[in-house]
Design a protein around this motif. Structure first.
Motif, PDB file in Angstrom:
ATOM      1  N   GLN A  70     -21.840  71.235  30.283  1.00 41.65           N
ATOM      2  CA  GLN A  70     -22.021  69.783  30.447  1.00 41.65           C
ATOM      3  C   GLN A  70     -23.263  69.461  31.266  1.00 41.65           C
ATOM      4  O   GLN A  70     -23.952  68.468  30.995  1.00 41.65           O
ATOM      5  CB  GLN A  70     -20.777  69.158  31.075  1.00 41.65           C
ATOM      6  CG  GLN A  70     -19.655  68.982  30.067  1.00 41.65           C
ATOM      7  CD  GLN A  70     -18.522  68.128  30.588  1.00 41.65           C
ATOM      8  OE1 GLN A  70     -18.016  68.363  31.674  1.00 41.65           O
ATOM      9  NE2 GLN A  70     -18.116  67.148  29.813  1.00 41.65           N
ATOM     10  N   VAL A  73     -26.151  69.821  28.915  1.00 41.03           N
ATOM     11  CA  VAL A  73     -26.180  68.674  28.000  1.00 41.03           C
ATOM     12  C   VAL A  73     -26.745  67.449  28.711  1.00 41.03           C
ATOM     13  O   VAL A  73     -27.567  66.716  28.154  1.00 41.03           O
ATOM     14  CB  VAL A  73     -24.771  68.380  27.442  1.00 41.03           C
ATOM     15  CG1 VAL A  73     -24.729  67.023  26.742  1.00 41.03           C
ATOM     16  CG2 VAL A  73     -24.345  69.483  26.480  1.00 41.03           C
ATOM     17  N   THR A  77     -30.006  65.414  27.638  1.00 39.94           N
ATOM     18  CA  THR A  77     -29.947  63.979  27.361  1.00 39.94           C
ATOM     19  C   THR A  77     -30.968  63.218  28.193  1.00 39.94           C
ATOM     20  O   THR A  77     -31.633  62.298  27.707  1.00 39.94           O
ATOM     21  CB  THR A  77     -28.524  63.446  27.631  1.00 39.94           C
ATOM     22  OG1 THR A  77     -27.593  64.189  26.840  1.00 39.94           O
ATOM     23  CG2 THR A  77     -28.411  61.980  27.258  1.00 39.94           C
ATOM     24  N   ARG A  88     -30.336  62.633  19.589  1.00 38.47           N
ATOM     25  CA  ARG A  88     -29.634  63.246  20.725  1.00 38.47           C
ATOM     26  C   ARG A  88     -28.364  63.961  20.258  1.00 38.47           C
ATOM     27  O   ARG A  88     -28.039  65.040  20.740  1.00 38.47           O
ATOM     28  CB  ARG A  88     -29.313  62.192  21.798  1.00 38.47           C
ATOM     29  CG  ARG A  88     -30.546  61.655  22.498  1.00 38.47           C
ATOM     30  CD  ARG A  88     -30.227  60.908  23.785  1.00 38.47           C
ATOM     31  NE  ARG A  88     -29.309  59.801  23.606  1.00 38.47           N
ATOM     32  CZ  ARG A  88     -29.651  58.563  23.282  1.00 38.47           C
ATOM     33  NH1 ARG A  88     -30.931  58.262  23.104  1.00 38.47           N
ATOM     34  NH2 ARG A  88     -28.752  57.605  23.161  1.00 38.47           N
ATOM     35  N   LEU A  92     -27.489  67.928  20.618  1.00 34.74           N
ATOM     36  CA  LEU A  92     -26.251  68.432  21.208  1.00 34.74           C
ATOM     37  C   LEU A  92     -25.620  69.480  20.302  1.00 34.74           C
ATOM     38  O   LEU A  92     -25.198  70.545  20.773  1.00 34.74           O
ATOM     39  CB  LEU A  92     -25.256  67.292  21.435  1.00 34.74           C
ATOM     40  CG  LEU A  92     -23.831  67.738  21.815  1.00 34.74           C
ATOM     41  CD1 LEU A  92     -23.804  68.319  23.215  1.00 34.74           C
ATOM     42  CD2 LEU A  92     -22.836  66.602  21.697  1.00 34.74           C
ATOM     43  N   GLN A  95     -27.441  72.681  20.571  1.00 34.09           N
ATOM     44  CA  GLN A  95     -27.131  73.340  21.842  1.00 34.09           C
ATOM     45  C   GLN A  95     -25.765  74.020  21.782  1.00 34.09           C
ATOM     46  O   GLN A  95     -25.603  75.150  22.246  1.00 34.09           O
ATOM     47  CB  GLN A  95     -27.171  72.321  22.982  1.00 34.09           C
ATOM     48  CG  GLN A  95     -26.976  72.915  24.363  1.00 34.09           C
ATOM     49  CD  GLN A  95     -28.105  73.846  24.768  1.00 34.09           C
ATOM     50  OE1 GLN A  95     -29.273  73.584  24.478  1.00 34.09           O
ATOM     51  NE2 GLN A  95     -27.776  74.929  25.436  1.00 34.09           N
ATOM     52  N   VAL A  96     -24.781  73.349  21.202  1.00 35.40           N
ATOM     53  CA  VAL A  96     -23.439  73.937  21.075  1.00 35.40           C
ATOM     54  C   VAL A  96     -23.492  75.204  20.231  1.00 35.40           C
ATOM     55  O   VAL A  96     -22.891  76.231  20.583  1.00 35.40           O
ATOM     56  CB  VAL A  96     -22.451  72.920  20.450  1.00 35.40           C
ATOM     57  CG1 VAL A  96     -21.146  73.600  20.062  1.00 35.40           C
ATOM     58  CG2 VAL A  96     -22.168  71.789  21.425  1.00 35.40           C
ATOM     59  N   GLU A 133     -14.863  68.321  25.105  1.00 36.22           N
ATOM     60  CA  GLU A 133     -15.878  68.360  24.056  1.00 36.22           C
ATOM     61  C   GLU A 133     -15.799  67.115  23.171  1.00 36.22           C
ATOM     62  O   GLU A 133     -16.826  66.569  22.761  1.00 36.22           O
ATOM     63  CB  GLU A 133     -15.710  69.622  23.212  1.00 36.22           C
ATOM     64  CG  GLU A 133     -16.071  70.884  23.972  1.00 36.22           C
ATOM     65  CD  GLU A 133     -15.788  72.151  23.191  1.00 36.22           C
ATOM     66  OE1 GLU A 133     -15.100  72.091  22.145  1.00 36.22           O
ATOM     67  OE2 GLU A 133     -16.237  73.222  23.628  1.00 36.22           O
ATOM     68  N   GLU A 136     -17.555  64.221  24.799  1.00 37.44           N
ATOM     69  CA  GLU A 136     -19.022  64.339  24.746  1.00 37.44           C
ATOM     70  C   GLU A 136     -19.544  63.956  23.366  1.00 37.44           C
ATOM     71  O   GLU A 136     -20.541  63.240  23.244  1.00 37.44           O
ATOM     72  CB  GLU A 136     -19.460  65.767  25.107  1.00 37.44           C
ATOM     73  CG  GLU A 136     -19.287  66.124  26.568  1.00 37.44           C
ATOM     74  CD  GLU A 136     -20.079  65.213  27.498  1.00 37.44           C
ATOM     75  OE1 GLU A 136     -21.259  64.928  27.215  1.00 37.44           O
ATOM     76  OE2 GLU A 136     -19.508  64.781  28.517  1.00 37.44           O
ATOM     77  N   VAL A 137     -18.885  64.476  22.321  1.00 38.34           N
ATOM     78  CA  VAL A 137     -19.332  64.170  20.961  1.00 38.34           C
ATOM     79  C   VAL A 137     -19.150  62.676  20.674  1.00 38.34           C
ATOM     80  O   VAL A 137     -20.036  62.023  20.119  1.00 38.34           O
ATOM     81  CB  VAL A 137     -18.566  65.028  19.927  1.00 38.34           C
ATOM     82  CG1 VAL A 137     -18.871  64.559  18.500  1.00 38.34           C
ATOM     83  CG2 VAL A 137     -18.933  66.503  20.097  1.00 38.34           C
ATOM     84  N   LEU A 140     -21.846  60.401  21.836  1.00 37.56           N
ATOM     85  CA  LEU A 140     -23.104  60.474  21.098  1.00 37.56           C
ATOM     86  C   LEU A 140     -23.024  59.907  19.682  1.00 37.56           C
ATOM     87  O   LEU A 140     -24.061  59.594  19.096  1.00 37.56           O
ATOM     88  CB  LEU A 140     -23.599  61.920  21.055  1.00 37.56           C
ATOM     89  CG  LEU A 140     -24.199  62.421  22.368  1.00 37.56           C
ATOM     90  CD1 LEU A 140     -24.503  63.897  22.306  1.00 37.56           C
ATOM     91  CD2 LEU A 140     -25.455  61.641  22.723  1.00 37.56           C
TER      92      LEU A 140
END
Length: 200
Positions: A70, A73, A77, A88, A92, A95-96, A133, A136-137, A140
């Motif tokens: 996090q 991330v 961001t 963005r 992400l 990155q995952v 998770e 976070e998704v 975005l």
């Protein structure tokens, strides 16, 4: 006091690093508190001062990994403030996919996923992972398409997270007919983009 806190922080970092490697390489059954203590260079009693049980150690390890992710991330961001929301989101996802390719992270998550079917503490840990998770998704993708409701975006965020974790399954070659990880990741990116943008 500050030196003691710094020493304690450094020790917990060392413990978690060793535990992550052992868990990824030997699985939960092969992870022993004694082995962690020996590799860190402390007594078993000292280790239990920080983490009273193997379950508590694994829980702390998973939270440590999530917190680190996090943080990365959040940094990403911040660097992408001028980019669009969709750019963005795609960053992400990239990155995952990089994170779950790391052998220690892959091994740890695959092991806890397997344990979740039979150990309540592992099931609770995976629930924590999915929830963090998903949030976070959701942050975005929510609003990318004004015609998609907030509730629908919550469902789609959950679906994206489930699909990401599906990439933790080992890829077994099927006489040349199987899909490579690269092909699956490309298909996943396309599927995630559709979930983020296209009306159902």
């Amino acid at each position: 006091m500050a030196k003691m806190q710094e020493k304690g922080f450094e020790r917990t970092q060392a413990i978690l690093a060793v535990a992550q490697t052992l868990l990824a390489q030997q699985g939960y059954a092969g992870l022993s508190m004694r082995a962690v203590a020996q590799q860190v260079g402390i007594s078993l009693g000292n280790l239990q001062h920080y983490y009273p049980s193997k379950e508590k150690l694994v829980e702390a390890l998973l939270i440590h990994i999530l917190d680190g992710f996090q943080l990365r991330v959040a940094e990403m961001t911040d660097r992408m403030q001028s980019a669009s929301q969709f750019e963005r989101f795609k960053a992400l996802i990239d990155q995952v996919l990089i994170e779950i390719r790391q052998p220690d992270t892959y091994g740890l998550l695959a092991e806890i996923n397997a344990l979740a079917n039979r150990l309540p503490f592992a099931a609770q840990l995976m629930q924590t992972v999915f929830e963090r998770e998903r949030k976070e998704v959701f942050k975005l993708i929510n609003g990318l398409n004004p015609k998609i409701s907030k509730e629908e975006y919550k469902r789609r965020a959950a679906m994206i997270v489930v699909q990401i974790h599906g990439l933790l399954a080992p890829l077994v070659p099927d006489g040349g007919r199987g899909f490579s990880r690269t092909e699956l990741e490309k298909a996943a990116r396309e599927a995630f983009s559709m979930l983020a943008l296209i009306e159902g």
